[in-house]
Design a protein around this motif. Structure first.
Motif, PDB file in Angstrom:
ATOM      1  N   ASP A   1      35.136  37.013  40.523  1.00 29.78           N
ATOM      2  CA  ASP A   1      35.526  38.268  41.292  1.00 29.78           C
ATOM      3  C   ASP A   1      36.675  39.212  40.733  1.00 29.78           C
ATOM      4  O   ASP A   1      37.790  38.807  40.817  1.00 29.78           O
ATOM      5  N   THR A   2      36.080  39.898  39.916  1.00 27.92           N
ATOM      6  CA  THR A   2      37.056  41.044  39.254  1.00 27.92           C
ATOM      7  C   THR A   2      37.964  41.634  40.170  1.00 27.92           C
ATOM      8  O   THR A   2      39.101  41.715  39.724  1.00 27.92           O
ATOM      9  N   PRO A   3      37.484  42.174  41.208  1.00 26.42           N
ATOM     10  CA  PRO A   3      38.398  43.064  42.028  1.00 26.42           C
ATOM     11  C   PRO A   3      39.519  42.111  42.571  1.00 26.42           C
ATOM     12  O   PRO A   3      40.681  42.378  42.794  1.00 26.42           O
ATOM     13  N   GLN A   4      39.181  40.821  43.011  1.00 23.77           N
ATOM     14  CA  GLN A   4      40.370  39.953  43.195  1.00 23.77           C
ATOM     15  C   GLN A   4      41.498  39.685  42.047  1.00 23.77           C
ATOM     16  O   GLN A   4      42.405  39.899  42.366  1.00 23.77           O
ATOM     17  N   VAL A   5      41.021  39.413  40.864  1.00 19.36           N
ATOM     18  CA  VAL A   5      41.665  39.422  39.968  1.00 19.36           C
ATOM     19  C   VAL A   5      42.692  40.412  39.595  1.00 19.36           C
ATOM     20  O   VAL A   5      43.886  40.367  39.589  1.00 19.36           O
ATOM     21  N   VAL A   6      42.243  41.611  39.567  1.00 18.12           N
ATOM     22  CA  VAL A   6      42.811  42.860  39.585  1.00 18.12           C
ATOM     23  C   VAL A   6      43.871  43.080  40.789  1.00 18.12           C
ATOM     24  O   VAL A   6      44.897  43.377  40.724  1.00 18.12           O
ATOM     25  N   ALA A   7      43.399  42.807  42.000  1.00 20.69           N
ATOM     26  CA  ALA A   7      44.341  42.741  42.945  1.00 20.69           C
ATOM     27  C   ALA A   7      45.405  41.859  42.790  1.00 20.69           C
ATOM     28  O   ALA A   7      46.385  42.361  43.343  1.00 20.69           O
ATOM     29  N   GLY A   8      45.204  40.608  42.511  1.00 23.12           N
ATOM     30  CA  GLY A   8      46.336  39.794  42.419  1.00 23.12           C
ATOM     31  C   GLY A   8      47.490  40.386  41.305  1.00 23.12           C
ATOM     32  O   GLY A   8      48.507  40.186  41.232  1.00 23.12           O
ATOM     33  N   ALA A   9      46.809  40.793  40.280  1.00 22.20           N
ATOM     34  CA  ALA A   9      47.639  41.433  39.018  1.00 22.20           C
ATOM     35  C   ALA A   9      48.368  42.599  39.912  1.00 22.20           C
ATOM     36  O   ALA A   9      49.761  42.625  39.672  1.00 22.20           O
TER      37      ALA A   9
END
Length: 249
Positions: free
Chosen positions: A189-197
């Motif tokens: 889930d790329t959006p979740q990774v970016v959101a976490g960063a």
């Protein structure tokens, strides 16, 4: 995935209230992240600052301590975290994470505080000593206020580094916002990774802002500078070349 889609999907993920509440939600992970940051930074300050202030005051042994602490920077924090996790400490919750992050935060605190103490204006220090100040009085009332800017720079640097590095705690199963990122990796889930960063970056900026404000409020020289600015300027003295009133040219 297109960049535009990633931005849109990341915003949708952050705007979804379901991702923030409940077990494992952002608020819970944020609380874990802040707790680990504060605990590790407080322990590191309790270890590094008294040692650095004392060594800077007596002027002996500080260079060795600073060099040893800087050598510790070469050891990867994640490697220390994994090794501690393999020891019996790994069965005691977040202790491996706390120890690894404290070791990571000590060098900038120790280095900045020691350098600040040694670079304090020696003329001011000697003048204070000549006024009869004892060793502790000299440390707390003269050297510490002069070293305060560099000490706080070290605290801010260590705090931001710890906020960023706490993210690694999620890899061996610890808490914090890193769990949001690792969960995104597991599910692709790329959006979740970016959101976490983004959340980690926002927290680092918030911590930096809070410490800058605390720096200004706690600065021991602040009142003195304010008093100097408020003091009336001395009247200009009459030049020796200007004729006085009634004088014959």
């Amino acid at each position: 995935m297109a960049a535009g889609n990633i931005v849109t999907d990341t915003w949708e993920w952050l705007a979804d209230g379901a991702n923030w509440s409940g077990p494992g939600g952002v608020w819970e992970r944020l609380g874990e992240h802040v707790f680990l940051t504060v605990a590790c930074l407080a322990l590191a300050c309790a270890i590094a600052l008294p040692l650095a202030l004392w060594l800077g005051h007596i002027g002996r042994g500080g260079a060795l301590a600073v060099n040893l602490s800087n050598i510790g920077r070469a050891v990867p924090t994640f490697a220390v975290l994994v090794l501690l996790g393999l020891t019996p400490l790994g069965r005691h919750g977040d202790w491996p994470t706390v120890i690894a992050l404290v070791l990571f935060a000590v060098p900038p605190l120790l280095t900045n505080a020691y350098v600040g103490m040694r670079e304090a204006d020696r003329g001011v220090v000697e003048a204070a000593r000549g006024m009869g100040m004892s060793g502790p009085q000299l440390l707390w009332r003269t050297e510490l206020p002069l070293a305060y800017p560099l000490i706080m720079t070290g605290v801010r640097s260590a705090a931001v580094q710890v906020v960023a590095t706490v993210t690694l705690a999620a890899l061996p199963g610890g808490g914090g916002l890193g769990r949001v990122i690792t969960a995104g990796f597991r599910t692709y889930d790329t959006p979740q990774v970016v959101a976490g960063a983004l959340l980690v970056a926002a927290l680092a900026l918030a911590v930096e802002g809070v410490l800058v404000l605390a720096d200004r409020l706690l600065d021991p020289m602040r009142r003195r500078r304010r008093a100097l600015r408020a003091a009336p300027a001395a009247p200009p003295t009459q030049s020796a070349t200007e004729p006085t009133e009634g004088a014959v040219p």
